[in-house]
Design an enzyme around this catalytic site. Structure first.
Site, PDB file in Angstrom:
ATOM      1  N   ARG A  23       0.787  -1.147  -0.091  1.00  0.00           N
ATOM      2  CA  ARG A  23       0.120  -0.009   0.010  1.00  0.00           C
ATOM      3  C   ARG A  23       1.036   1.348   0.005  1.00  0.00           C
ATOM      4  O   ARG A  23       0.408   2.433  -0.315  1.00  0.00           O
ATOM      5  CB  ARG A  23      -0.887   0.009   1.245  1.00  0.00           C
ATOM      6  CG  ARG A  23      -2.149  -1.039   1.167  1.00  0.00           C
ATOM      7  CD  ARG A  23      -2.505  -1.060   2.599  1.00  0.00           C
ATOM      8  NE  ARG A  23      -1.628  -1.295   3.584  1.00  0.00           N
ATOM      9  CZ  ARG A  23      -1.756  -1.309   5.034  1.00  0.00           C
ATOM     10  NH1 ARG A  23      -2.954  -1.243   5.427  1.00  0.00           N
ATOM     11  NH2 ARG A  23      -0.752  -1.603   5.692  1.00  0.00           N
ATOM     12  N   GLN A  46       1.266  23.281  20.137  1.00  0.00           N
ATOM     13  CA  GLN A  46       0.537  24.094  18.895  1.00  0.00           C
ATOM     14  C   GLN A  46       1.219  23.545  17.426  1.00  0.00           C
ATOM     15  O   GLN A  46       2.499  23.130  17.586  1.00  0.00           O
ATOM     16  CB  GLN A  46       0.986  25.439  18.888  1.00  0.00           C
ATOM     17  CG  GLN A  46       0.307  26.427  18.124  1.00  0.00           C
ATOM     18  CD  GLN A  46       0.664  27.814  18.530  1.00  0.00           C
ATOM     19  OE1 GLN A  46       2.000  28.065  18.570  1.00  0.00           O
ATOM     20  NE2 GLN A  46      -0.286  28.703  18.310  1.00  0.00           N
ATOM     21  N   ARG A  59      13.415  32.379   5.735  1.00  0.00           N
ATOM     22  CA  ARG A  59      12.595  32.945   7.055  1.00  0.00           C
ATOM     23  C   ARG A  59      13.585  32.586   8.192  1.00  0.00           C
ATOM     24  O   ARG A  59      14.132  31.556   8.453  1.00  0.00           O
ATOM     25  CB  ARG A  59      11.409  32.092   7.111  1.00  0.00           C
ATOM     26  CG  ARG A  59      10.293  32.420   6.188  1.00  0.00           C
ATOM     27  CD  ARG A  59       8.956  31.457   6.571  1.00  0.00           C
ATOM     28  NE  ARG A  59       8.073  31.495   5.414  1.00  0.00           N
ATOM     29  CZ  ARG A  59       7.078  32.300   5.631  1.00  0.00           C
ATOM     30  NH1 ARG A  59       6.565  32.922   6.822  1.00  0.00           N
ATOM     31  NH2 ARG A  59       6.044  32.375   4.497  1.00  0.00           N
ATOM     32  N   HIS A  62      14.796  32.856  13.883  1.00  0.00           N
ATOM     33  CA  HIS A  62      13.684  33.328  14.990  1.00  0.00           C
ATOM     34  C   HIS A  62      13.835  32.618  16.289  1.00  0.00           C
ATOM     35  O   HIS A  62      14.319  31.406  16.312  1.00  0.00           O
ATOM     36  CB  HIS A  62      12.250  33.111  14.502  1.00  0.00           C
ATOM     37  CG  HIS A  62      12.095  34.208  13.140  1.00  0.00           C
ATOM     38  ND1 HIS A  62      11.185  33.531  12.329  1.00  0.00           N
ATOM     39  CD2 HIS A  62      12.172  35.214  12.796  1.00  0.00           C
ATOM     40  CE1 HIS A  62      10.985  34.103  11.283  1.00  0.00           C
ATOM     41  NE2 HIS A  62      11.759  35.367  11.572  1.00  0.00           N
ATOM     42  N   HIS A 119      16.354  29.749  15.091  1.00  0.00           N
ATOM     43  CA  HIS A 119      15.631  28.812  13.688  1.00  0.00           C
ATOM     44  C   HIS A 119      15.422  29.458  12.680  1.00  0.00           C
ATOM     45  O   HIS A 119      15.079  30.532  12.674  1.00  0.00           O
ATOM     46  CB  HIS A 119      14.590  27.814  14.482  1.00  0.00           C
ATOM     47  CG  HIS A 119      14.110  27.211  13.177  1.00  0.00           C
ATOM     48  ND1 HIS A 119      12.950  27.699  12.559  1.00  0.00           N
ATOM     49  CD2 HIS A 119      14.412  26.171  12.362  1.00  0.00           C
ATOM     50  CE1 HIS A 119      12.767  26.753  11.328  1.00  0.00           C
ATOM     51  NE2 HIS A 119      13.792  25.747  11.406  1.00  0.00           N
ATOM     52  N   TYR A 132       5.417  23.173  11.659  1.00  0.00           N
ATOM     53  CA  TYR A 132       6.072  23.455  12.970  1.00  0.00           C
ATOM     54  C   TYR A 132       5.174  22.715  14.142  1.00  0.00           C
ATOM     55  O   TYR A 132       4.057  22.974  14.140  1.00  0.00           O
ATOM     56  CB  TYR A 132       6.139  24.851  13.204  1.00  0.00           C
ATOM     57  CG  TYR A 132       7.252  25.727  12.374  1.00  0.00           C
ATOM     58  CD1 TYR A 132       8.186  26.216  12.960  1.00  0.00           C
ATOM     59  CD2 TYR A 132       6.773  26.112  11.181  1.00  0.00           C
ATOM     60  CE1 TYR A 132       9.036  27.075  12.430  1.00  0.00           C
ATOM     61  CE2 TYR A 132       7.646  26.968  10.411  1.00  0.00           C
ATOM     62  CZ  TYR A 132       8.687  27.339  11.198  1.00  0.00           C
ATOM     63  OH  TYR A 132       9.538  28.274  10.307  1.00  0.00           O
TER      64      TYR A 132
END
Length: 176
Positions: A23, A46, A59, A62, A119, A132
């Site tokens: 499968r 989250q 990006r 942060h 990151h 995330y």
């Protein structure tokens, strides 16, 4: 899951161990017990998605400082990214050092980024989606960052960014 340490304490590469048959494949992406057994307890509060239209989108870098520091588990679920973690923990023996790995939908690899580590990523393909899982939940108004090209870190990006936000491009020099 297989957990591989990087040169930065607490930053782990997480590879899946898919079970395959006629499968296709099935694999566990997160299990709190397996993360704890690997020495990095993590229970997401989250889950967020970053959609990136263009190759060369940068990006980051942060992070959220204490008391709102986050742990992140990051994976590319479509496309490919050059994913970077930079150690900002003042008491760490690897302070100001960075590590990177390629995350892709194909390799299904994830990077676990602990508290105190910035990151960021550069998309290597157009139409790249990044998932995330975060704990604790993001606290608006407490975000911070360091510049992607700060000489204090010397990150060897695979290419210069083609798309970057004004905020990410204008962080001041790291005060180390």
């Amino acid at each position: 899951m297989r957990f591989s340490r990087t040169e930065i304490a607490g930053v782990m590469v997480v590879d899946i161990e898919p079970h395959t048959d006629e499968r296709g494949a099935f694999a566990r992406l997160h299990c709190p017990d397996e993360f704890a057994a690997a020495g990095c307890p993590f229970t997401p509060a989250q889950t967020s998605l970053s959609r990136n239209t263009h190759a060369g989108t940068l990006r980051g870098l942060h992070y959220q400082p204490a008391p709102h520091a986050e742990v992140k588990l990051v994976r590319a679920i479509r496309g490919r990214i050059f994913d970077v973690a930079v150690d900002l923990r003042a008491d760490s023996p690897t302070h100001s050092r960075w590590t990177a790995t390629e995350l892709s939908a194909e390799n299904a690899r994830a990077l676990l980024i602990p508290e105190g580590v910035a990151h960021g990523f550069l998309t290597l393909e157009a139409d790249t989606d990044v998932l995330y899982q975060i704990s604790p939940a993001f606290e608006p108004g407490h975000e911070a960052g360091v510049r992607w090209d700060d000489p204090a870190f010397g990150i060897e990006w695979p290419a210069p960014p083609k798309v970057i936000s004004a905020r990410d491009a204008s962080y001041p020099d790291y005060p180390d």
